[in-house]
Design a protein around this motif. Structure first.
Motif, PDB file in Angstrom:
ATOM      1  N   THR A 179       9.608 -53.783  31.803  1.00  0.00           N
ATOM      2  CA  THR A 179       9.315 -53.256  33.140  1.00  0.00           C
ATOM      3  C   THR A 179      10.522 -53.427  34.039  1.00  0.00           C
ATOM      4  OG1 THR A 179       6.952 -53.715  32.968  1.00  0.00           O
ATOM      5  CG2 THR A 179       7.857 -53.515  35.182  1.00  0.00           C
ATOM      6  N   LEU A 180      11.127 -54.609  33.999  1.00  0.00           N
ATOM      7  CA  LEU A 180      12.296 -54.894  34.818  1.00  0.00           C
ATOM      8  C   LEU A 180      13.432 -53.933  34.468  1.00  0.00           C
ATOM      9  CD1 LEU A 180      12.848 -57.060  36.980  1.00  0.00           C
ATOM     10  CD2 LEU A 180      13.966 -58.416  35.214  1.00  0.00           C
ATOM     11  N   PHE A 181      13.644 -53.722  33.180  1.00  0.00           N
ATOM     12  CA  PHE A 181      14.722 -52.819  32.772  1.00  0.00           C
ATOM     13  C   PHE A 181      14.451 -51.387  33.232  1.00  0.00           C
ATOM     14  CE2 PHE A 181      16.437 -49.771  29.646  1.00  0.00           C
ATOM     15  CZ  PHE A 181      17.787 -49.994  29.861  1.00  0.00           C
ATOM     16  N   SER A 182      13.218 -50.945  33.137  1.00  0.00           N
ATOM     17  CA  SER A 182      12.902 -49.561  33.530  1.00  0.00           C
ATOM     18  C   SER A 182      13.150 -49.346  35.024  1.00  0.00           C
ATOM     19  CB  SER A 182      11.447 -49.211  33.180  1.00  0.00           C
ATOM     20  OG  SER A 182      10.542 -49.931  33.999  1.00  0.00           O
ATOM     21  N   ILE A 183      12.833 -50.354  35.860  1.00  0.00           N
ATOM     22  CA  ILE A 183      13.102 -50.220  37.303  1.00  0.00           C
ATOM     23  C   ILE A 183      14.608 -50.214  37.546  1.00  0.00           C
ATOM     24  CG2 ILE A 183      12.477 -50.997  39.611  1.00  0.00           C
ATOM     25  CD1 ILE A 183      10.481 -52.881  38.386  1.00  0.00           C
ATOM     26  N   TYR A 184      15.306 -51.140  36.876  1.00  0.00           N
ATOM     27  CA  TYR A 184      16.767 -51.183  37.017  1.00  0.00           C
ATOM     28  C   TYR A 184      17.371 -49.832  36.646  1.00  0.00           C
ATOM     29  CZ  TYR A 184      21.467 -51.449  35.183  1.00  0.00           C
ATOM     30  OH  TYR A 184      22.767 -51.149  34.893  1.00  0.00           O
ATOM     31  N   ASP A 185      16.994 -49.310  35.478  1.00  0.00           N
ATOM     32  CA  ASP A 185      17.599 -48.089  34.962  1.00  0.00           C
ATOM     33  C   ASP A 185      17.349 -46.915  35.897  1.00  0.00           C
ATOM     34  OD1 ASP A 185      19.064 -46.823  32.801  1.00  0.00           O
ATOM     35  OD2 ASP A 185      17.215 -45.751  32.374  1.00  0.00           O
ATOM     36  N   GLU A 186      16.178 -46.883  36.516  1.00  0.00           N
ATOM     37  CA  GLU A 186      15.864 -45.795  37.440  1.00  0.00           C
ATOM     38  C   GLU A 186      16.580 -45.957  38.777  1.00  0.00           C
ATOM     39  OE1 GLU A 186      12.040 -44.057  39.952  1.00  0.00           O
ATOM     40  OE2 GLU A 186      11.687 -45.106  38.059  1.00  0.00           O
ATOM     41  N   THR A 187      16.505 -47.145  39.352  1.00  0.00           N
ATOM     42  CA  THR A 187      17.036 -47.331  40.709  1.00  0.00           C
ATOM     43  C   THR A 187      18.551 -47.332  40.751  1.00  0.00           C
ATOM     44  OG1 THR A 187      16.917 -49.757  40.527  1.00  0.00           O
ATOM     45  CG2 THR A 187      15.003 -48.629  41.440  1.00  0.00           C
ATOM     46  N   PHE A 188      19.216 -47.789  39.682  1.00  0.00           N
ATOM     47  CA  PHE A 188      20.674 -47.862  39.726  1.00  0.00           C
ATOM     48  C   PHE A 188      21.354 -46.564  39.322  1.00  0.00           C
ATOM     49  CE2 PHE A 188      20.111 -52.140  40.790  1.00  0.00           C
ATOM     50  CZ  PHE A 188      21.327 -52.593  41.293  1.00  0.00           C
ATOM     51  N   GLN A 189      20.566 -45.518  39.032  1.00  0.00           N
ATOM     52  CA  GLN A 189      21.173 -44.206  38.833  1.00  0.00           C
ATOM     53  C   GLN A 189      21.793 -43.696  40.119  1.00  0.00           C
ATOM     54  OE1 GLN A 189      18.806 -41.317  36.657  1.00  0.00           O
ATOM     55  NE2 GLN A 189      17.872 -42.919  35.417  1.00  0.00           N
ATOM     56  N   ASP A 190      21.376 -44.248  41.261  1.00  0.00           N
ATOM     57  CA  ASP A 190      21.954 -43.870  42.547  1.00  0.00           C
ATOM     58  C   ASP A 190      23.241 -44.629  42.844  1.00  0.00           C
ATOM     59  OD1 ASP A 190      19.900 -42.100  43.137  1.00  0.00           O
ATOM     60  OD2 ASP A 190      18.673 -43.639  44.074  1.00  0.00           O
ATOM     61  N   ALA A 191      23.560 -45.620  42.031  1.00  0.00           N
ATOM     62  CA  ALA A 191      24.726 -46.469  42.297  1.00  0.00           C
ATOM     63  C   ALA A 191      25.985 -45.859  41.684  1.00  0.00           C
ATOM     64  CB  ALA A 191      24.496 -47.871  41.732  1.00  0.00           C
ATOM     65  N   TRP A 192      27.098 -45.988  42.408  1.00  0.00           N
ATOM     66  CA  TRP A 192      28.374 -45.505  41.893  1.00  0.00           C
ATOM     67  C   TRP A 192      28.735 -46.291  40.627  1.00  0.00           C
ATOM     68  CZ3 TRP A 192      32.959 -48.121  41.060  1.00  0.00           C
ATOM     69  CH2 TRP A 192      34.063 -47.316  40.740  1.00  0.00           C
ATOM     70  N   GLY A 193      29.253 -45.565  39.637  1.00  0.00           N
ATOM     71  CA  GLY A 193      29.690 -46.221  38.405  1.00  0.00           C
ATOM     72  C   GLY A 193      28.587 -46.449  37.403  1.00  0.00           C
ATOM     73  N   TYR A 194      27.353 -45.962  37.700  1.00  0.00           N
ATOM     74  CA  TYR A 194      26.232 -46.169  36.775  1.00  0.00           C
ATOM     75  C   TYR A 194      26.508 -45.494  35.435  1.00  0.00           C
ATOM     76  CZ  TYR A 194      21.808 -45.161  34.459  1.00  0.00           C
ATOM     77  OH  TYR A 194      20.819 -45.009  33.524  1.00  0.00           O
ATOM     78  N   THR A 195      26.230 -46.203  34.362  1.00  0.00           N
ATOM     79  CA  THR A 195      26.239 -45.619  33.027  1.00  0.00           C
ATOM     80  C   THR A 195      25.021 -46.133  32.273  1.00  0.00           C
ATOM     81  OG1 THR A 195      27.622 -47.410  32.142  1.00  0.00           O
ATOM     82  CG2 THR A 195      28.748 -45.402  32.870  1.00  0.00           C
ATOM     83  N   LYS A 196      24.529 -45.340  31.374  1.00  0.00           N
ATOM     84  CA  LYS A 196      23.314 -45.681  30.631  1.00  0.00           C
ATOM     85  C   LYS A 196      23.536 -46.904  29.748  1.00  0.00           C
ATOM     86  CE  LYS A 196      19.066 -44.498  29.379  1.00  0.00           C
ATOM     87  NZ  LYS A 196      17.954 -44.399  30.350  1.00  0.00           N
ATOM     88  N   LYS A 197      22.558 -47.811  29.745  1.00  0.00           N
ATOM     89  CA  LYS A 197      22.595 -48.985  28.878  1.00  0.00           C
ATOM     90  C   LYS A 197      21.315 -49.036  28.062  1.00  0.00           C
ATOM     91  CE  LYS A 197      25.371 -51.753  32.088  1.00  0.00           C
ATOM     92  NZ  LYS A 197      25.520 -53.050  32.773  1.00  0.00           N
ATOM     93  N   ASP A 198      21.390 -49.690  26.908  1.00  0.00           N
ATOM     94  CA  ASP A 198      20.169 -49.859  26.126  1.00  0.00           C
ATOM     95  C   ASP A 198      19.519 -51.189  26.512  1.00  0.00           C
ATOM     96  OD1 ASP A 198      20.718 -52.011  23.792  1.00  0.00           O
ATOM     97  OD2 ASP A 198      22.525 -50.824  24.134  1.00  0.00           O
ATOM     98  N   PHE A 199      18.216 -51.259  26.332  1.00  0.00           N
ATOM     99  CA  PHE A 199      17.432 -52.400  26.791  1.00  0.00           C
ATOM    100  C   PHE A 199      17.894 -53.718  26.178  1.00  0.00           C
ATOM    101  CE2 PHE A 199      13.830 -55.194  25.577  1.00  0.00           C
ATOM    102  CZ  PHE A 199      13.578 -55.730  26.834  1.00  0.00           C
ATOM    103  N   SER A 200      18.072 -53.754  24.865  1.00  0.00           N
ATOM    104  CA  SER A 200      18.368 -55.022  24.196  1.00  0.00           C
ATOM    105  C   SER A 200      19.690 -55.611  24.676  1.00  0.00           C
ATOM    106  CB  SER A 200      18.373 -54.838  22.675  1.00  0.00           C
ATOM    107  OG  SER A 200      19.338 -53.868  22.298  1.00  0.00           O
ATOM    108  N   THR A 201      20.716 -54.743  24.856  1.00  0.00           N
ATOM    109  CA  THR A 201      22.007 -55.231  25.340  1.00  0.00           C
ATOM    110  C   THR A 201      21.886 -55.748  26.763  1.00  0.00           C
ATOM    111  OG1 THR A 201      23.211 -53.667  23.938  1.00  0.00           O
ATOM    112  CG2 THR A 201      24.402 -54.598  25.818  1.00  0.00           C
ATOM    113  N   TRP A 202      21.194 -54.982  27.599  1.00  0.00           N
ATOM    114  CA  TRP A 202      21.065 -55.340  29.018  1.00  0.00           C
ATOM    115  C   TRP A 202      20.349 -56.677  29.185  1.00  0.00           C
ATOM    116  CZ3 TRP A 202      16.902 -55.917  32.473  1.00  0.00           C
ATOM    117  CH2 TRP A 202      17.227 -55.916  33.832  1.00  0.00           C
ATOM    118  N   ILE A 203      19.225 -56.856  28.529  1.00  0.00           N
ATOM    119  CA  ILE A 203      18.448 -58.074  28.734  1.00  0.00           C
ATOM    120  C   ILE A 203      19.155 -59.282  28.129  1.00  0.00           C
ATOM    121  CG2 ILE A 203      16.992 -57.974  26.670  1.00  0.00           C
ATOM    122  CD1 ILE A 203      15.866 -58.904  30.260  1.00  0.00           C
ATOM    123  N   SER A 204      19.892 -59.092  27.042  1.00  0.00           N
ATOM    124  CA  SER A 204      20.627 -60.220  26.458  1.00  0.00           C
ATOM    125  C   SER A 204      21.745 -60.671  27.385  1.00  0.00           C
ATOM    126  CB  SER A 204      21.197 -59.839  25.090  1.00  0.00           C
ATOM    127  OG  SER A 204      22.210 -58.866  25.211  1.00  0.00           O
TER     128      SER A 204
END
Length: 310
Positions: A179-204
């Motif tokens: 849930t935390l990752f899904s909110i992060y991934d959605e909300t930070f698409q508005d941030a400069w420099g955003y690039t797609k990350k996969d869940f396992s890498t991000w949470i680790s």
């Protein structure tokens, strides 16, 4: 006065070098902004995200003193980040240039086989004019200015009342990660420099030495997540790592509620110093929100970008 050295050696660090690297970067921070902006846990957290035997380097003097440090980190599908530090007394001797060469060589190797245009971001203290000139001479373009904001709490802050139907709850380990990752991934698409990350890498990457779920919070609108905040306790204060609110729930005070609740948690743990970094040109006017809760700019970091041609 700069010290003269006859030679220096570049090698990869080992885990036992972490404290010496922290001390080196602290010296650079003191020269640039007047106080340290790094802790040992910051270095160890970073090393949780990279392979130090291939993606980090140190410069050693003839007496084996660590006088330089640099690293490169893959931070998204099309982005890598780097920082290079040189001991204040050993500047202008080619150390920063050689470390940056190592960084760029490794970045090009990492970029091979990756789809899309690859960008290398270099973060430099705005007041470090010699470092900024070095990267400009090597083809980097100025991209962004980030502000380090800070507040010293003098009293426990009051809570901000959320609209009806919204609740603020602590993060639940082993339950709220996706849930935390899904909110992060959605909300930070508005941030400069955003690039797609996969869940396992991000949470680790978020579960390093500073990982503390008691300092992560989610705001819910009925049963739907509306916003989140992630922070961690450091030696120099509580650092707010990420704060995001989904578009349809913005301008409802969610960000302010999350900040004040986090301030209160820090105060109850006898931590009065709160720190964060914010894009000076944030599309969501995040810096204005931070000023509303009493935070003030403390220093600035310039971000330079270079396209990696592979």
């Amino acid at each position: 006065m700069e010290r003269e050295i006859q030679k220096f050696m570049i090698k990869h660090p080992i885990i036992e070098d972490a404290q010496a690297i922290t001390d080196l970067v602290s010296l650079c921070d003191i020269e640039d902004i007047g106080e340290p902006d790094i802790t040992l846990s910051d270095v160890l957290d970073m090393w949780n995200s990279i392979q130090i035997d291939t993606d980090a380097w140190i410069a050693l003097s003839a007496t084996n003193e660590i006088i330089g440090y640099g690293f490169v980190e893959v931070t998204g599908a099309n982005r890598m980040d780097t920082c290079v530090f040189v001991h204040p007394q050993f500047k202008n001797q080619g150390i920063g240039s050689l470390l940056l060469t190592k960084v760029e060589e490794r970045a090009h190797a990492l970029a091979k086989g990756r789809e899309g245009g690859q960008k290398l971001m270099n973060q430099i203290s705005f007041t470090n004019h010699s470092a900024r000139k070095l990267v400009e001479d090597r083809g980097y373009q100025f991209s962004r200015l980030y502000e380090r904001m800070k507040i010293e709490l003098e009293e426990e802050p009051g809570q901000y009342q959320l609209p009806e139907g919204m609740t603020l709850r602590p993060f639940q380990p082993e339950q709220d990660e996706e849930t935390l990752f899904s909110i992060y991934d959605e909300t930070f698409q508005d941030a400069w420099g955003y690039t797609k990350k996969d869940f396992s890498t991000w949470i680790s990457q978020k579960k390093g030495d500073g990982y503390d779920p008691s300092l992560w919070f989610i705001v819910w609108k009925d049963s739907k997540p509306a916003g989140f905040l992630m922070s961690r306790m450091q030696d120099d204060g509580l650092f707010i790592d990420l704060l995001g609110v989904r578009r349809e729930y913005r301008k409802h005070g969610i960000g302010k509620a999350l900040l004040l609740h986090t301030f209160g948690s820090a105060y109850q743990q006898n931590q009065k110093t709160i720190l964060l970094y914010v894009d000076s040109d944030s599309l969501t006017n995040a810096n204005r929100l931070y000023q509303q809760v009493g935070m003030r700019p403390h220093s600035q970091t310039a971000v330079y970008m270079k396209e990696l041609v592979v």
